[in-house]
Design a protein around this motif. Structure first.
Motif, mmCIF file in Angstrom:
data_model
loop_
_atom_site.group_PDB
_atom_site.id
_atom_site.type_symbol
_atom_site.label_atom_id
_atom_site.label_comp_id
_atom_site.label_asym_id
_atom_site.label_seq_id
_atom_site.Cartn_x
_atom_site.Cartn_y
_atom_site.Cartn_z
ATOM 1 N N ALA A 277 0.821 -1.214 0.000
ATOM 2 C CA ALA A 277 0.000 0.000 0.000
ATOM 3 C C ALA A 277 0.856 1.264 0.000
ATOM 4 O O ALA A 277 0.441 2.298 -0.540
ATOM 5 N N ARG A 278 2.031 1.185 0.592
ATOM 6 C CA ARG A 278 2.936 2.347 0.565
ATOM 7 C C ARG A 278 3.561 2.538 -0.813
ATOM 8 O O ARG A 278 3.847 3.668 -1.221
ATOM 9 N N ARG A 279 3.766 1.451 -1.534
ATOM 10 C CA ARG A 279 4.410 1.539 -2.851
ATOM 11 C C ARG A 279 3.432 1.988 -3.935
ATOM 12 O O ARG A 279 3.848 2.559 -4.952
ATOM 13 N N GLY A 280 2.165 1.699 -3.745
ATOM 14 C CA GLY A 280 1.172 2.058 -4.760
ATOM 15 C C GLY A 280 -0.219 1.983 -4.177
ATOM 16 O O GLY A 280 -0.410 2.173 -2.969
ATOM 17 N N SER A 281 -1.207 1.707 -5.004
ATOM 18 C CA SER A 281 -2.583 1.582 -4.531
ATOM 19 C C SER A 281 -3.058 0.151 -4.772
ATOM 20 O O SER A 281 -2.783 -0.432 -5.826
ATOM 21 N N ILE A 282 -3.749 -0.397 -3.799
ATOM 22 C CA ILE A 282 -4.290 -1.747 -3.913
ATOM 23 C C ILE A 282 -5.636 -1.656 -4.618
ATOM 24 O O ILE A 282 -6.567 -1.010 -4.133
ATOM 25 N N ALA A 283 -5.731 -2.319 -5.766
ATOM 26 C CA ALA A 283 -6.939 -2.238 -6.587
ATOM 27 C C ALA A 283 -7.909 -3.379 -6.324
ATOM 28 O O ALA A 283 -9.113 -3.246 -6.556
ATOM 29 N N ALA A 284 -7.398 -4.513 -5.875
ATOM 30 C CA ALA A 284 -8.228 -5.685 -5.612
ATOM 31 C C ALA A 284 -7.423 -6.651 -4.758
ATOM 32 O O ALA A 284 -6.185 -6.608 -4.743
ATOM 33 N N MET A 285 -8.145 -7.529 -4.077
ATOM 34 C CA MET A 285 -7.479 -8.447 -3.164
ATOM 35 C C MET A 285 -8.314 -9.719 -3.052
ATOM 36 O O MET A 285 -9.542 -9.672 -3.117
ATOM 37 N N ASP A 286 -7.638 -10.847 -2.900
ATOM 38 C CA ASP A 286 -8.370 -12.076 -2.599
ATOM 39 C C ASP A 286 -7.640 -12.882 -1.537
ATOM 40 O O ASP A 286 -6.415 -12.822 -1.419
ATOM 41 N N PHE A 287 -8.434 -13.619 -0.754
ATOM 42 C CA PHE A 287 -7.919 -14.551 0.245
ATOM 43 C C PHE A 287 -8.559 -15.901 -0.061
ATOM 44 O O PHE A 287 -9.786 -16.044 0.041
ATOM 45 N N VAL A 288 -7.745 -16.878 -0.435
ATOM 46 C CA VAL A 288 -8.285 -18.139 -0.931
ATOM 47 C C VAL A 288 -7.614 -19.336 -0.256
ATOM 48 O O VAL A 288 -6.647 -19.201 0.486
ATOM 49 N N GLU A 289 -8.170 -20.515 -0.566
ATOM 50 C CA GLU A 289 -7.602 -21.816 -0.194
ATOM 51 C C GLU A 289 -7.663 -22.138 1.294
ATOM 52 O O GLU A 289 -6.900 -22.983 1.770
ATOM 53 N N PHE A 290 -8.571 -21.497 2.018
ATOM 54 C CA PHE A 290 -8.787 -21.932 3.393
ATOM 55 C C PHE A 290 -9.840 -23.023 3.393
ATOM 56 O O PHE A 290 -10.897 -22.884 2.779
ATOM 57 N N MET A 291 -9.550 -24.122 4.082
ATOM 58 C CA MET A 291 -10.458 -25.266 4.128
ATOM 59 C C MET A 291 -10.830 -25.534 5.581
ATOM 60 O O MET A 291 -10.050 -26.143 6.334
ATOM 61 N N PRO A 292 -12.010 -25.086 6.016
ATOM 62 C CA PRO A 292 -12.388 -25.218 7.429
ATOM 63 C C PRO A 292 -12.331 -26.648 7.940
ATOM 64 O O PRO A 292 -12.003 -26.881 9.114
ATOM 65 N N GLU A 293 -12.646 -27.608 7.078
ATOM 66 C CA GLU A 293 -12.662 -29.005 7.515
ATOM 67 C C GLU A 293 -11.282 -29.516 7.918
ATOM 68 O O GLU A 293 -11.165 -30.535 8.599
ATOM 69 N N ARG A 294 -10.227 -28.830 7.500
ATOM 70 C CA ARG A 294 -8.858 -29.220 7.842
ATOM 71 C C ARG A 294 -8.293 -28.385 8.989
ATOM 72 O O ARG A 294 -7.148 -28.568 9.399
ATOM 73 N N ASP A 295 -9.085 -27.469 9.523
ATOM 74 C CA ASP A 295 -8.597 -26.563 10.554
ATOM 75 C C ASP A 295 -8.497 -27.301 11.896
ATOM 76 O O ASP A 295 -9.049 -28.394 12.075
ATOM 77 N N VAL A 296 -7.796 -26.683 12.841
ATOM 78 C CA VAL A 296 -7.629 -27.226 14.185
ATOM 79 C C VAL A 296 -8.134 -26.199 15.188
ATOM 80 O O VAL A 296 -7.539 -25.116 15.336
ATOM 81 N N ASP A 297 -9.267 -26.510 15.837
ATOM 82 C CA ASP A 297 -9.846 -25.647 16.866
ATOM 83 C C ASP A 297 -10.027 -24.209 16.372
ATOM 84 O O ASP A 297 -9.889 -23.253 17.140
ATOM 85 N N ASP A 298 -10.302 -24.049 15.076
ATOM 86 C CA ASP A 298 -10.562 -22.740 14.459
ATOM 87 C C ASP A 298 -9.371 -21.788 14.525
ATOM 88 O O ASP A 298 -9.521 -20.576 14.336
ATOM 89 N N ILE A 299 -8.164 -22.318 14.762
ATOM 90 C CA ILE A 299 -6.970 -21.474 14.837
ATOM 91 C C ILE A 299 -6.720 -20.781 13.496
ATOM 92 O O ILE A 299 -6.456 -19.582 13.427
ATOM 93 N N GLY A 300 -6.794 -21.558 12.428
ATOM 94 C CA GLY A 300 -6.535 -21.006 11.102
ATOM 95 C C GLY A 300 -7.585 -19.992 10.688
ATOM 96 O O GLY A 300 -7.262 -18.949 10.101
#
Length: 327
Positions: A277-300
């Protein structure tokens, strides 16, 4: 005595969290007036062998913010102030897009269409996946906006996603960055966090290098720090941030399919987002590949949701810099 207490109630949080951080809902993108739009994208182009295996991630990430909903206006040390310092510039949660495992083209159209509407409204889309095929239509929508902008992609991922085709599919999660490289509005790709053994062949890596990708592996990042990445982003860039949950160490986010030791820390990813964000402007963002069924006590779920919260604070400050609020 196996019943878990509602610890969120200790902070005054509601038991039922339908939106991320309890933000206002905006199911109609044509009515969007906020500068940041969260959109759940449960599926884009799944491989037949596994289907939409991350479909439950958007709602799991929303639930993970339940304990924070009552305190969203409190001081956030990761943002050096409230997450949203200007109340009129809060993000909104636009809910989940419809999807059909048997209709990947329809899924991609839905993502492209939603991102296009967000861009038309002058907002930054933040996609909550879903698997790593979701960025393909998101990046396509940026090019279809007709504004002539060129983009720098900063991908934070344990894998490089440069396969030409996998399981007969060219638009799946193993091909995301190769497809992005073919888009004329993408002028630069910086890939951070690769480690271990993925599905890419050495020839895929060589193709990426020949195209011009700059790689900073997880090992190199640990050794040299985030400045090795940020120096690769020209000042004034329009930046697309693509963040795969497996980039982080599995001790922090165990809910991924490709666990590997040596991943990034929470604050390394925070520093990459802030630094971008300091170097430029963020135009879009994604957060992917989280699989709740593989999580441990909701830590992830909580770690990734906290990272998204910090990113929203960065975007809110970006919006505030561009907007003059009447006194």
């Amino acid at each position: 005595m196996n019943e878990k207490p509602n610890l969120g109630a200790l902070f005054g949080a509601a038991a039922d969290t339908r939106t991320f951080l309890g933000l206002a809902a905006c199911p109609d993108l044509d009515a969007l007036s906020a500068p940041i739009a969260l959109i759940g994208a449960p599926c884009a182009t799944p491989y037949a062998s596994v289907g939409a295996y991350c479909r439950h991630a958007p709602d799991a990430l929303r639930r993970a913010t339940a304990s924070l909903t009552a305190n969203i206006d409190r001081h956030d040390f990761d943002n050096a102030g409230p997450v949203f310092p200007v109340p009129d510039l809060r993000a909104v949660d636009c809910g989940n897009l419809p999807f059909d495992e048997a209709d990947p083209a329809g899924n991609r159209d839905a993502i492209r269409g939603a991102v296009a509407k967000v861009l038309q409204r002058g907002a930054v889309p933040v996609l909550l996946g879903g698997d790593d095929s979701i960025p393909i239509p998101m990046i396509e929508a940026l090019g279809a906006a007709g504004d002539g902008y060129k983009y720098t992609i900063l991908q934070i991922d344990a894998h490089i996603d440069w396969r030409e085709i996998h399981m007969g599919e060219r638009l799946g999660l193993s091909s995301t960055m190769r497809r992005a490289s073919e888009m004329p509005h993408v002028e630069r790709i910086i890939q951070v966090g690769a480690r271990g053994i993925g599905s890419a062949a050495t020839t895929d890596y060589e193709d990426a290098v020949a195209w011009g990708v700059r790689f900073v592996t997880a090992y190199d990042l640990h050794r040299t720090g985030v400045d090795a990445v940020l120096g690769l982003i020209p000042e004034g860039s329009r930046i697309v941030l693509c963040i795969d949950a497996d980039a982080l160490d599995p001790a922090l986010v165990p809910g991924v399919i490709g666990r590997a030791p040596g991943g990034l820390s929470y604050y390394q990813v925070v520093d990459l987002i802030r630094g971008a964000a300091r170097r430029g402007s963020i135009a879009a963002m994604d957060f992917v590949e989280f699989m709740p069924e593989r999580d441990v006590d909701d830590i992830g779920a909580f770690t990734l949701a906290r990272l998204i919260t910090t990113a929203l604070g960065v975007l809110a400050r970006q919006a505030a810099e561009r907007t003059t609020i009447p006194a």
